[in-house]
Design a protein around this motif. Sequence first.
Motif, PDB file in Angstrom:
ATOM      1  N   GLY A  68       0.808  -1.211   0.000  1.00 39.25           N
ATOM      2  CA  GLY A  68       0.000   0.000   0.000  1.00 39.25           C
ATOM      3  C   GLY A  68       0.838   1.257   0.000  1.00 39.25           C
ATOM      4  O   GLY A  68       1.912   1.301   0.594  1.00 39.25           O
ATOM      5  N   ASP A  69       0.353   2.289  -0.686  1.00 35.89           N
ATOM      6  CA  ASP A  69       0.914   3.634  -0.613  1.00 35.89           C
ATOM      7  C   ASP A  69       0.228   4.316   0.568  1.00 35.89           C
ATOM      8  O   ASP A  69      -0.978   4.603   0.530  1.00 35.89           O
ATOM      9  CB  ASP A  69       0.621   4.379  -1.918  1.00 35.89           C
ATOM     10  N   LEU A  70       0.978   4.568   1.614  1.00 34.70           N
ATOM     11  CA  LEU A  70       0.388   4.999   2.884  1.00 34.70           C
ATOM     12  C   LEU A  70       0.252   6.510   3.021  1.00 34.70           C
ATOM     13  O   LEU A  70       0.180   7.024   4.145  1.00 34.70           O
ATOM     14  CB  LEU A  70       1.215   4.440   4.045  1.00 34.70           C
ATOM     15  N   THR A  71       0.183   7.221   1.908  1.00 32.46           N
ATOM     16  CA  THR A  71       0.077   8.676   1.986  1.00 32.46           C
ATOM     17  C   THR A  71      -1.355   9.177   2.032  1.00 32.46           C
ATOM     18  O   THR A  71      -1.605  10.378   1.855  1.00 32.46           O
ATOM     19  CB  THR A  71       0.823   9.342   0.808  1.00 32.46           C
ATOM     20  N   SER A  72      -2.299   8.286   2.286  1.00 32.52           N
ATOM     21  CA  SER A  72      -3.683   8.721   2.500  1.00 32.52           C
ATOM     22  C   SER A  72      -4.221   8.051   3.757  1.00 32.52           C
ATOM     23  O   SER A  72      -3.793   6.947   4.124  1.00 32.52           O
ATOM     24  CB  SER A  72      -4.578   8.362   1.309  1.00 32.52           C
ATOM     25  N   ALA A  73      -5.160   8.717   4.400  1.00 30.63           N
ATOM     26  CA  ALA A  73      -5.765   8.153   5.610  1.00 30.63           C
ATOM     27  C   ALA A  73      -6.467   6.836   5.296  1.00 30.63           C
ATOM     28  O   ALA A  73      -6.400   5.880   6.076  1.00 30.63           O
ATOM     29  CB  ALA A  73      -6.750   9.149   6.218  1.00 30.63           C
ATOM     30  N   GLY A  74      -7.123   6.766   4.137  1.00 23.98           N
ATOM     31  CA  GLY A  74      -7.831   5.550   3.763  1.00 23.98           C
ATOM     32  C   GLY A  74      -6.900   4.359   3.599  1.00 23.98           C
ATOM     33  O   GLY A  74      -7.220   3.239   4.009  1.00 23.98           O
ATOM     34  N   ALA A  75      -5.728   4.603   2.991  1.00 26.01           N
ATOM     35  CA  ALA A  75      -4.757   3.521   2.810  1.00 26.01           C
ATOM     36  C   ALA A  75      -4.239   3.027   4.161  1.00 26.01           C
ATOM     37  O   ALA A  75      -4.012   1.828   4.343  1.00 26.01           O
ATOM     38  CB  ALA A  75      -3.609   3.992   1.930  1.00 26.01           C
ATOM     39  N   PHE A  80      -4.157  -1.304   8.491  1.00 26.89           N
ATOM     40  CA  PHE A  80      -4.423  -1.836   9.827  1.00 26.89           C
ATOM     41  C   PHE A  80      -5.558  -2.853   9.799  1.00 26.89           C
ATOM     42  O   PHE A  80      -5.484  -3.894  10.467  1.00 26.89           O
ATOM     43  CB  PHE A  80      -4.714  -0.695  10.804  1.00 26.89           C
ATOM     44  N   ALA A  81      -6.593  -2.579   9.016  1.00 31.12           N
ATOM     45  CA  ALA A  81      -7.707  -3.525   8.927  1.00 31.12           C
ATOM     46  C   ALA A  81      -7.246  -4.856   8.335  1.00 31.12           C
ATOM     47  O   ALA A  81      -7.602  -5.941   8.841  1.00 31.12           O
ATOM     48  CB  ALA A  81      -8.835  -2.932   8.084  1.00 31.12           C
ATOM     49  N   ASP A  82      -6.432  -4.787   7.284  1.00 29.40           N
ATOM     50  CA  ASP A  82      -5.939  -6.012   6.657  1.00 29.40           C
ATOM     51  C   ASP A  82      -5.003  -6.770   7.589  1.00 29.40           C
ATOM     52  O   ASP A  82      -5.020  -8.011   7.643  1.00 29.40           O
ATOM     53  CB  ASP A  82      -5.209  -5.681   5.351  1.00 29.40           C
ATOM     54  N   ALA A  83      -4.171  -6.029   8.333  1.00 28.84           N
ATOM     55  CA  ALA A  83      -3.259  -6.681   9.269  1.00 28.84           C
ATOM     56  C   ALA A  83      -4.020  -7.390  10.380  1.00 28.84           C
ATOM     57  O   ALA A  83      -3.704  -8.539  10.744  1.00 28.84           O
ATOM     58  CB  ALA A  83      -2.292  -5.653   9.870  1.00 28.84           C
ATOM     59  N   PHE A 126      -1.169   9.549  10.476  1.00 31.28           N
ATOM     60  CA  PHE A 126      -2.271   8.592  10.375  1.00 31.28           C
ATOM     61  C   PHE A 126      -1.857   7.183  10.822  1.00 31.28           C
ATOM     62  O   PHE A 126      -2.718   6.404  11.241  1.00 31.28           O
ATOM     63  CB  PHE A 126      -2.877   8.626   8.973  1.00 31.28           C
ATOM     64  N   PHE A 127      -0.565   6.881  10.758  1.00 34.76           N
ATOM     65  CA  PHE A 127      -0.098   5.626  11.362  1.00 34.76           C
ATOM     66  C   PHE A 127      -0.361   5.655  12.870  1.00 34.76           C
ATOM     67  O   PHE A 127      -0.889   4.693  13.442  1.00 34.76           O
ATOM     68  CB  PHE A 127       1.392   5.420  11.087  1.00 34.76           C
ATOM     69  N   LEU A 128       0.009   6.756  13.505  1.00 30.39           N
ATOM     70  CA  LEU A 128      -0.216   6.872  14.948  1.00 30.39           C
ATOM     71  C   LEU A 128      -1.708   6.856  15.274  1.00 30.39           C
ATOM     72  O   LEU A 128      -2.130   6.253  16.269  1.00 30.39           O
ATOM     73  CB  LEU A 128       0.437   8.140  15.491  1.00 30.39           C
ATOM     74  N   LYS A 129      -2.506   7.506  14.442  1.00 30.19           N
ATOM     75  CA  LYS A 129      -3.951   7.498  14.682  1.00 30.19           C
ATOM     76  C   LYS A 129      -4.499   6.074  14.647  1.00 30.19           C
ATOM     77  O   LYS A 129      -5.226   5.650  15.564  1.00 30.19           O
ATOM     78  CB  LYS A 129      -4.660   8.349  13.624  1.00 30.19           C
TER      79      LYS A 129
END
Length: 257
Positions: A68-75, A80-83, A126-129
């Motif tokens: 995933g490209d983690l530069t969006s909140a949705g990504a 996290f959901a997939d993990a 957003f990672f921390l969130k």
Amino acid sequence: MSKHSIQGKVVLIAGGAKNLGGLIARDLAAQGAKAIAIHYNSAASKAEADATVAAVEQAGAKAVALQGDLTSAGAMEKLFADAVAAVGRPDIAINTVGKVLKKPFSEISEAEYDEMAAVNGKSAFFFLKEAGKHVNDGGKICTLVTSLLGAFTPFYSAYAGTKAPVEHFTRAAAKEFGARGISVTAVGPGPMDTPFFYGQEGADAVAYHQSAAALSPFSKTGLTDIEDVVPFIRHLVSDGWWITGQTILINGGYTTK
């Protein structure tokens, strides 16, 4: 066994396919982690992600690679959901994602700034969130920043400047998540002996960095070796839980704060 042992824990590593992230995954598997979700950014690093998954499984832990490209909140929400779906709620969440740019202020375009801010600052926020929403009580969260946060240097304004907010995110998260026993830290390595470093530097700059740390003569490369960073991260996400809300610079005396 310490209640803060890595044994039996579930881990999520953003940027866990290669270099420092890949070594962290291998190390935590060797320390007895039960399962590790390994994020990678694009198809270009899929082979390295698969190799890390294989190494983790060989060490006895369950592993999964998630792209995933983690530069969006949705990504980030999807990661996290997939993990969680693949390996369970994480006890440990580590973010090694980053992008470096070495350029004079006068040459940095708006597009370059926006990309640096998205990769280094926005993704960390957003990672921390999401970590705060998904990491189990008593868990550990660690984000990779840079020792340039303690340096006074030209040409890295966009890189250090977009990593700097992570210190503030870390402190706020430590306060907010502390009531659940979760520790939150940031780790700033010095210039590391990885392709991440060499791609930005000419020969003269490499030679300078290889001699700039107080302990450079005792490093096999003169730089910060990833093998010297991993034990500190291992400590912070286990028995070092009492350290929280802080940025730890690991650089052999390259710079301090």
